[in-house]
Design an enzyme around this catalytic site. Sequence first.
Site, PDB file in Angstrom:
ATOM      1  N   SER A  46      18.907 -38.049  55.282  1.00 56.79           N
ATOM      2  CA  SER A  46      18.931 -36.941  56.177  1.00 56.79           C
ATOM      3  C   SER A  46      17.654 -36.191  55.631  1.00 56.79           C
ATOM      4  CB  SER A  46      20.088 -36.145  55.992  1.00 56.79           C
ATOM      5  OG  SER A  46      20.050 -34.831  57.019  1.00 56.79           O
ATOM      6  N   ASP A  86      24.056 -39.354  66.965  1.00 56.06           N
ATOM      7  CA  ASP A  86      23.698 -38.116  66.076  1.00 56.06           C
ATOM      8  C   ASP A  86      23.681 -36.883  67.082  1.00 56.06           C
ATOM      9  OD1 ASP A  86      22.711 -36.476  64.080  1.00 56.06           O
ATOM     10  OD2 ASP A  86      21.359 -37.775  63.362  1.00 56.06           O
ATOM     11  N   HIS A 122      25.836 -39.091  62.633  1.00 59.19           N
ATOM     12  CA  HIS A 122      24.788 -38.625  61.457  1.00 59.19           C
ATOM     13  C   HIS A 122      25.612 -38.786  60.059  1.00 59.19           C
ATOM     14  CE1 HIS A 122      21.309 -36.655  59.732  1.00 59.19           C
ATOM     15  NE2 HIS A 122      22.041 -35.791  59.121  1.00 59.19           N
TER      16      HIS A 122
END
Length: 379
Positions: free
Chosen positions: A146, A271, A329
Amino acid sequence: MDTLHVTVAARHRLKSFLNSFPLLIITIVQVSGKMLTYAVLYPLLAGLTVGALLASPSSSSPLPVVVWHGLGDSATSEGMVAFAKELAQRKPGLFVHNIYVDEDQQADQRAGFFGNVDDQLERVCEQLKEIPELAAAPAIDAIGFSQGGQFLRGYLERCNAPPIRNLITFGSQHLGIEDLPLCKDTDYLCKAARAASRWGVWTNYAQSNLVQAQYYRDPTRYETYLGASGFLADINNERIFSLESPLPFNATYATNVRSLNRLVLFKFSKDVTVVPKSSSWFGASDPDRPGKTLPMRTQPIYLHESDPLGLRGLDDEGRIVFAVCEGEHMQLSEDCWGPAVDKWLGGREWDDGREEDKVWRFPTSNGEDSMGFVVQGSP
C-alpha cells in the site's frame, strides 16, 4: 528491539567477541618471543575477516530484501514478522529487513498516519545504510505494501543507497488518492487522521503532518495540488506541469527509476480503498470524463518529451510489469505474492529480458500453472 534485528545484533556481539581474541594471542606470543609481527597485525586481519564473513553476501546468495508495511501496520507486527519469515523460508539464505520509522511498535504504527513523509524518508535512508547485510550487497530487492510502495519509490529516487534492483508494490498509490481512506469503526487513530485531513488537505499543517494528505491528488484541482503538495508532486516530478509556477524536474529521480531491473505494479481487482485503484498502475481519474480513468501511458509524466519520471524509458525496454491480485485491498494471499516472490525477488540477474506486454493475474483461473497472464487493455 525490532524482532528482525535480533540476528543483526547477535552478529555484532559475535564480531566484538572474536575481535577480543587477538589481545590474548599477542600476550602469548610476547611471552614466547616468536612471530611478534604477525601477532600485531592479527587484530586488523581478524576484524576484516570477521566483518566480511558476517556482512558480505557470497556471489551465489540471494540479494537481500526490504519490506515497507502499509497504513495501520508496523514493522514488528505479528503479520509483518510472519511475512518476513515466510520470505526467508521460501528463499534459503535470504536476508529480510522490515523497514520502520520508529523502533517502538505503537509509534511506528502511528507514524503511518501522522508525521512528515520527507523526514521519515530521510530516516529510512540512513537506516538502510547502517545495516551491514544491506550495505555489503551489490543491490537489494524491495516490497512495498500500500502506501509503503510509493514511500519505497521515494527512497529509490532520493537515496537509492543501497540501490534497488527490483521494486514490487502491492496496491500502492503512485498517482495519489482522490478520496481519503475509509476507516474501520474501531480504528480511532485512522478516524482522527481522516477528520484532520478532510478539514484542510492543502494546508501547510496537513502537508507536513498528515501522511495521507501528503499523497492526496485531485485531478480536477490539479494546479492547487501542484502548488500545495509537498511529497507526491515532488517524487512524481509533476511540478514542471504547473501553469503558474513551473519548476524544472529532478533528473536524478528519472535516472534512478530507469536504473530498476523491474518495476512490478500490483493492483487489487476489487480495491475500493484506493480511489482510483488504477493509481496502483500510475493511472488517475479523467477530470473531463467523470467515472473514467486515464492509464499510465496517457499520463503527462509518461508522454512528456523529457520523460521526467523515467517511466516511458523503463516501459519501452519491457521492464514494467502490470499485475493483478484478485480481491479487495491488501487481501494478499500466498497464491498472489508467492509466485511474484519466486519470479522477481532474491535473484542476482540485472536483465532477464523483456517482460510480456500483458497483465499478470494471480492466482490463475485455469489451475494449471502458478503463473498466467491475460490481455487486459493498455495499462
